[in-house]
Design an enzyme around this catalytic site. Structure first.
Site, PDB file in Angstrom:
ATOM      1  N   GLU A 244     -74.412 -40.640 -76.704  1.00  0.00           N
ATOM      2  CA  GLU A 244     -73.544 -39.997 -77.701  1.00  0.00           C
ATOM      3  C   GLU A 244     -72.838 -38.753 -77.165  1.00  0.00           C
ATOM      4  O   GLU A 244     -72.715 -37.750 -77.870  1.00  0.00           O
ATOM      5  CB  GLU A 244     -74.335 -39.646 -78.983  1.00  0.00           C
ATOM      6  CG  GLU A 244     -74.492 -40.836 -79.911  1.00  0.00           C
ATOM      7  CD  GLU A 244     -74.760 -40.481 -81.367  1.00  0.00           C
ATOM      8  OE1 GLU A 244     -75.501 -41.222 -82.005  1.00  0.00           O
ATOM      9  OE2 GLU A 244     -74.214 -39.470 -81.886  1.00  0.00           O
TER      10      GLU A 244
ATOM     11  N   GLU B 263     -67.991 -43.005 -77.246  1.00  0.00           N
ATOM     12  CA  GLU B 263     -69.001 -42.144 -76.626  1.00  0.00           C
ATOM     13  C   GLU B 263     -69.296 -42.597 -75.210  1.00  0.00           C
ATOM     14  O   GLU B 263     -68.918 -43.701 -74.815  1.00  0.00           O
ATOM     15  CB  GLU B 263     -70.267 -42.078 -77.500  1.00  0.00           C
ATOM     16  CG  GLU B 263     -70.864 -43.407 -77.850  1.00  0.00           C
ATOM     17  CD  GLU B 263     -72.054 -43.275 -78.819  1.00  0.00           C
ATOM     18  OE1 GLU B 263     -71.888 -42.792 -79.935  1.00  0.00           O
ATOM     19  OE2 GLU B 263     -73.155 -43.681 -78.432  1.00  0.00           O
TER      20      GLU B 263
ATOM     21  N   HIS C  21     -82.773 -36.918 -82.993  1.00  0.00           N
ATOM     22  CA  HIS C  21     -83.741 -37.671 -82.175  1.00  0.00           C
ATOM     23  C   HIS C  21     -84.510 -36.738 -81.258  1.00  0.00           C
ATOM     24  O   HIS C  21     -84.003 -35.694 -80.851  1.00  0.00           O
ATOM     25  CB  HIS C  21     -83.008 -38.678 -81.262  1.00  0.00           C
ATOM     26  CG  HIS C  21     -82.368 -39.802 -81.992  1.00  0.00           C
ATOM     27  ND1 HIS C  21     -82.856 -41.082 -81.967  1.00  0.00           N
ATOM     28  CD2 HIS C  21     -81.257 -39.855 -82.773  1.00  0.00           C
ATOM     29  CE1 HIS C  21     -82.086 -41.874 -82.690  1.00  0.00           C
ATOM     30  NE2 HIS C  21     -81.107 -41.148 -83.198  1.00  0.00           N
TER      31      HIS C  21
ATOM     32  N   ASP D  20     -86.119 -44.755 -80.221  1.00  0.00           N
ATOM     33  CA  ASP D  20     -85.822 -44.530 -78.802  1.00  0.00           C
ATOM     34  C   ASP D  20     -86.941 -45.111 -77.942  1.00  0.00           C
ATOM     35  O   ASP D  20     -88.118 -44.911 -78.236  1.00  0.00           O
ATOM     36  CB  ASP D  20     -85.655 -43.029 -78.556  1.00  0.00           C
ATOM     37  CG  ASP D  20     -84.575 -42.456 -79.448  1.00  0.00           C
ATOM     38  OD1 ASP D  20     -83.442 -42.343 -78.989  1.00  0.00           O
ATOM     39  OD2 ASP D  20     -84.854 -42.185 -80.645  1.00  0.00           O
TER      40      ASP D  20
ATOM     41  N   HIS E  95     -77.361 -47.606 -76.075  1.00  0.00           N
ATOM     42  CA  HIS E  95     -77.381 -47.042 -77.426  1.00  0.00           C
ATOM     43  C   HIS E  95     -76.815 -48.129 -78.330  1.00  0.00           C
ATOM     44  O   HIS E  95     -75.608 -48.363 -78.336  1.00  0.00           O
ATOM     45  CB  HIS E  95     -76.526 -45.761 -77.479  1.00  0.00           C
ATOM     46  CG  HIS E  95     -76.431 -45.199 -78.864  1.00  0.00           C
ATOM     47  ND1 HIS E  95     -75.374 -44.426 -79.289  1.00  0.00           N
ATOM     48  CD2 HIS E  95     -77.266 -45.311 -79.932  1.00  0.00           C
ATOM     49  CE1 HIS E  95     -75.559 -44.083 -80.561  1.00  0.00           C
ATOM     50  NE2 HIS E  95     -76.704 -44.607 -80.962  1.00  0.00           N
TER      51      HIS E  95
ATOM     52  N   TYR F 178     -63.558 -44.072 -82.371  1.00  0.00           N
ATOM     53  CA  TYR F 178     -64.734 -43.276 -82.024  1.00  0.00           C
ATOM     54  C   TYR F 178     -65.343 -43.827 -80.737  1.00  0.00           C
ATOM     55  O   TYR F 178     -65.675 -45.009 -80.638  1.00  0.00           O
ATOM     56  CB  TYR F 178     -65.773 -43.309 -83.149  1.00  0.00           C
ATOM     57  CG  TYR F 178     -67.102 -42.716 -82.727  1.00  0.00           C
ATOM     58  CD1 TYR F 178     -67.238 -41.340 -82.542  1.00  0.00           C
ATOM     59  CD2 TYR F 178     -68.204 -43.533 -82.456  1.00  0.00           C
ATOM     60  CE1 TYR F 178     -68.451 -40.802 -82.120  1.00  0.00           C
ATOM     61  CE2 TYR F 178     -69.410 -42.998 -82.036  1.00  0.00           C
ATOM     62  CZ  TYR F 178     -69.525 -41.636 -81.869  1.00  0.00           C
ATOM     63  OH  TYR F 178     -70.712 -41.090 -81.436  1.00  0.00           O
TER      64      TYR F 178
ATOM     65  N   ASP G 230     -81.554 -45.157 -77.083  1.00  0.00           N
ATOM     66  CA  ASP G 230     -81.713 -45.278 -78.533  1.00  0.00           C
ATOM     67  C   ASP G 230     -81.412 -46.725 -78.902  1.00  0.00           C
ATOM     68  O   ASP G 230     -80.269 -47.086 -79.111  1.00  0.00           O
ATOM     69  CB  ASP G 230     -80.756 -44.297 -79.229  1.00  0.00           C
ATOM     70  CG  ASP G 230     -80.807 -44.443 -80.742  1.00  0.00           C
ATOM     71  OD1 ASP G 230     -81.674 -45.196 -81.253  1.00  0.00           O
ATOM     72  OD2 ASP G 230     -79.966 -43.812 -81.422  1.00  0.00           O
TER      73      ASP G 230
END
Ligand SMILES: *[C@@H]1O[C@H](CO)[C@@H](O)[C@H](O)[C@H]1NC(C)=O
Ligand SMILES: *[C@@H]1O[C@H](CO)[C@@H](O)[C@H](O)[C@H]1NC(C)=O
Length: 307
Positions: free
Chosen positions: A57, A98, A266, A228, A149, A96, A183
């Site tokens: 992220e 990451e 997290h 995670d 992720h 969006y 994650d």
């Protein structure tokens, strides 16, 4: 206490230390976020624990967020550590995006290889960005890391596709020693316990889920989910494992839940590998007799300022 004896003790201590690999969903990590004093200080302390950290992220088209964190780490450990980084392209299906970012101790490990997994069938929202690093171990000189992720909406399919990525990495680098981490959202509302046990990464032999089911990797007191994970493959790699756990940073740094949530929702997850130096000869006693003036230049770190 000064002199050669101290240096020898330091040398021996560093030989006994485990090698720590971490993964952390750092919740929308942007430049605006990391430049906040308390966020910066806590993040630097979390990063400093790890020999290799895989951040998830990271939301930054410019690379400035990681450059800023690296500057902080390098100035904090000036003359005693070196850090390097590796980042993935921006990944995501919508506007969006990451990135996966590796931050690693370049005085303890070297990056050997990396590639962006080609996700031809668009199975992943953020396809793994795979990297291979050296380990300070005679019995296992390198390990491949495969971060993921998942998107909470499609956890089961993505985790089964991760098995295909595993096969791709194993074939490409002719290696069985592979660590899958990140994650995975592999719990609670995102993945029922019954479904978890039907995943290929559970039904196929050879995978060891180091972060156990039931271990809370979430910051909020109201949640208890093992999102995670770190999964080890390869008997050599599994044999080196000493400990695996979530790092409860709010407790360690005495942060309230509210303060901790400004860093992430997290916990980082961490695995410690034995340096397994039993095959290495202990330094000869002649080391003790060398004057400090001879030893010091040998121990001074030479960081190459790449990346
Ligand atoms: C960010 O880093 C990547 C790889 O490390 C590099 O390819 C890219 O050009 C960098 N982007 C900018 C804007 O500097
Ligand atoms: C979370 O749940 C597990 C059981 O699934 C339990 O063993 C553990 O103690 C709980 N952790 C916390 C922090 O409540």
């Amino acid at each position: 206490m000064h002199g050669p004896t101290t240096l020898l003790l330091l040398f021996l201590a560093s030989q006994a230390e485990a090698f720590r690999i971490c993964a952390f969903n750092a919740h929308r990590l942007t430049l605006a976020k990391v430049t906040r004093e308390q966020v910066k200080d806590t993040l630097v302390q979390i990063l400093a624990r790890c020999d290799i950290m895989v951040l998830q992220e990271v939301v930054d088209a410019s690379n400035k967020t990681i450059s800023f964190l690296l500057e902080e780490l390098r100035s904090k450990f000036y003359n005693s550590r070196c850090y390097g980084f590796l980042n993935s392209p921006q990944l995501g299906r919508s506007t969006y995006k990451e990135k996966y970012v590796y931050i690693y101790r370049s005085d303890k490990t070297q990056l050997l290889n990396f590639y962006q997994y080609e996700d031809e069938d668009d199975l992943f929202a953020r396809e793994p960005f795979v990297a291979q690093f050296t380990l300070p171990s005679k019995i296992l000189p390198s390990v491949a890391l495969v971060p993921l992720h998942t998107t909470p909406k499609d956890v089961e399919n993505e985790l089964n596709a991760l098995h295909t990525v595993f096969l791709d990495v194993a074939r490409r680098w002719q290696s069985k020693d592979i660590i899958l981490l990140g994650d995975f959202n592999a719990d609670c509302a995102s993945l029922a316990k019954k479904r978890l046990n039907t995943l290929l990464l559970r039904t196929e032999v050879g995978f060891s889920w180091a972060i156990a089911d039931g271990e809370d990797t979430t910051v909020r007191a109201s949640t208890n989910c093992t999102y995670d994970r770190i999964v080890l493959h390869g008997v050599t790699c599994q044999g080196l494992m000493r400990t695996a756990s979530a790092f409860n940073f709010p407790q360690s740094f005495q942060l309230s839940e509210e303060e901790a949530l400004t860093i992430s929702d997290h916990y980082p997850v961490e695995v410690e590998l034995d340096k397994a130096t039993h095959c290495v000869q202990p330094p000869s006693l002649a080391f003790l007799l060398l004057p400090v003036s001879v030893l010091l230049p040998l121990l001074t770190l030479q960081c190459s300022l790449v990346a």
